[in-house]
Scaffold this active site. Sequence first.
Site, PDB file in Angstrom:
ATOM      1  N   GLY A  12      -5.193  23.394 -38.287  1.00  0.00           N
ATOM      2  CA  GLY A  12      -4.414  24.422 -37.792  1.00  0.00           C
ATOM      3  C   GLY A  12      -4.858  25.884 -38.041  1.00  0.00           C
ATOM      4  CB  SER A 131       7.419  33.278 -48.406  1.00  0.00           C
ATOM      5  OG  SER A 131       8.116  34.496 -47.907  1.00  0.00           O
ATOM      6  CE  LYS A 186       9.042  30.405 -46.313  1.00  0.00           C
ATOM      7  NZ  LYS A 186       9.316  30.787 -44.998  1.00  0.00           N
ATOM      8  CG  HIS A 189      12.194  32.872 -49.099  1.00  0.00           C
ATOM      9  ND1 HIS A 189      11.947  33.127 -47.736  1.00  0.00           N
ATOM     10  CD2 HIS A 189      11.872  33.904 -50.129  1.00  0.00           C
ATOM     11  CE1 HIS A 189      11.149  34.203 -47.699  1.00  0.00           C
ATOM     12  NE2 HIS A 189      10.956  34.677 -49.273  1.00  0.00           N
ATOM     13  CG  ASN A 190      12.611  31.604 -44.146  1.00  0.00           C
ATOM     14  OD1 ASN A 190      12.116  31.867 -45.312  1.00  0.00           O
ATOM     15  ND2 ASN A 190      12.082  31.179 -42.996  1.00  0.00           N
ATOM     16  CD  GLU A 193      12.542  36.372 -43.960  1.00  0.00           C
ATOM     17  OE1 GLU A 193      11.869  35.822 -44.714  1.00  0.00           O
ATOM     18  OE2 GLU A 193      12.474  36.148 -42.659  1.00  0.00           O
TER      19      GLU A 193
END
Length: 484
Positions: A12, A131, A186, A189-190, A193
Site C-alpha cells: 500500500g 501516529s 491508538k 490517542h485519536n 487528539e
Amino acid sequence: MAEAQANIGVVGLAVMGSNLARNLASREGNTVAVYNRTWERTETLITEHPEAGFIASETIEDFVASLQKPRTAIIMVQAGRGTDAVIDQLANLMEPGDIIVDGGNALFTDTIRREEAIRAKGLHFVGTGISGGEEGALNGPSIMPGGTKESYETLGPILASIAARADDGEPCVTHIGENGAGHFVKMIHNGIEYADMQLIAEAYDLLRNAAGYEPAEIADIFDDWNKGDLDSYLIEITAQVLRQVDAKTGKPFVDIVLDQAGSKGTGVWTVQNALDLGIPVSGIGEAVFARALSSKPAQRAAASDLPGPESPLTVEDREQFVEDVRRALYASKIVAYSQGFDAIVAGAEKYGWEIDLGAVAKIWRAGCIIRARFLGQITEAYTQTPDLVALVTAPYFREAVTGAQQSWRRVVADATWAGVPVPGFASALSYYDGLRAARLPAALIQGQRDFFGAHTYKRVDEEGSFHTLWSGDRSEVAQEGSSH
Ligand code: 6PG
C-alpha cells in the site's frame, strides 16, 4: 522469481505507505520490499526515490518471495474491507512464523478478530497504531504495536529504527499488549487528539469573539503559550494556521474555511467504546458532538436568529482574560488526558491486556499528533504510581488544576455571558467538580429509580439493598430492607 533479500516489506503505497517505506529504507540495516495493487504507484515511488534501493514487485507473490524469513510485511491501506483482502492474500502466501502488520487506523475489535484468524494459521498478526501524519511517517512517527511478544522480538528493532525519538533519545515505540491493544491505544490517542483540538478551538473562539483579537494576534498569543506548560505540536500548528492568509482574498485563512468539521471516525469509536466501558470521556465526547453540531447547516441556519445574552460581556482586562483562557485550557486538557488514560485502564481490564500507562505516555512524547511537553509529567506520574486511580489527582496535576481553577471558573462564566460555546471547557470543569464532590445528587437519582421502578438503593449506614414502599402520601412511606 524474486530473491529473498528484504528484511521488511510495505504493502500500500499511498502517502502514508510510501513515506513509511522511505523512512524504513533510510535506516541502517533495512532493505525494503514494496508492493501496491496498481503498478503505477510503485513505479512513481521507485523512480522518484532511487536512493531508497527498494525491491519492487508487480505481483504480491513476488513481493512475498522477496522477503527474508521470518517474512515481515506492513500493510498501509485504508482501514476497512480492503485490509481483509490484503491480509488474506498475504496469509495464503506466507508461512508459520511470518508477521503481518496492519499499520492503518483499524478498529481494535477487527484487529482482535483478525489476529485470532491469522494465529490459527501459525502466523503473527500485529495491529499497530502509527501516529504523526505524513510527516511523521517519513521522519519518525510514534508507534503503538499490539500482537504477540514473540513477534515484537523481530518487529521491535525495525520499528525502533524508524520511530521518533524523545528528548532523552528513547524511540517512541513500545509493545502495548496482545492482539488489539495497539489499535485500542491508538484509538484513545485519536480521541484525546479530538478533545485537545476542540479545547484549542474554544480558546481561539473566546479570544476572537469575546476579547476581540484578530487571528494573527491570536497566533502570537499561541506562540507565546507554546513556550510554557502548553508547549505542544497542536498549539504550534494552530498558530501557523491562524497566521495563514488566503492568497485569493487576502483574508485570514481561517475565515475562508467552511466551519463544518469533518472526521474519519476514530473519535466516534473512542466514545462508543468508552460508553460500553462506563468511562466518562466527556472531553472527547463533547469534541465529537461539537464536530457533529458544526456539520448541521440546516439546523444552524434555522437557529441563527435565536437570542444570545442581552448585554454581551465586554472584556475589560484583556491581558488577564488571555491568562485565564490559557489556564482554563491547560486544566481542561489535563482532564481530557486523564479521562483518556481511564479508558485505557478500563479497556485493558476488559480485554485482558497488561498495558503500562507510563510507557504509553512515554511514546507519545514525540512523533504523534498529541505530543506535548506535559506528557513527560504524565510519564512521571504513572512511573511513580503505576496504579494511580486518576491522573488529575497526581501531585503535579493536582497542583496544576489547583492553580488554574479560579481562571477556569471565570472563563466558563465569561463564555456564558459572551454567548461563546465552550462545551469542552465547561464539561471538563463539571467533571472536575463532580470528581471532587463529597456528595453527588446521584443519591436523588437512586430515589427516583426506586420510586418508579423499584430498582432499590444502598444506604450510607447499613449494608444491603433497600426498597421503599412508596405511597401517595409521602409521610407514610414504609421501608423494607434486604441484604444479599
Ligand atoms: C495521527 C492522526 C491520524 C489522522 C486522524 C484524523 O495520529 O496521525 O490521528 O490518524 O490524521 O485519524 O482524524 P479525523 O479525520 O477523524 O479528524
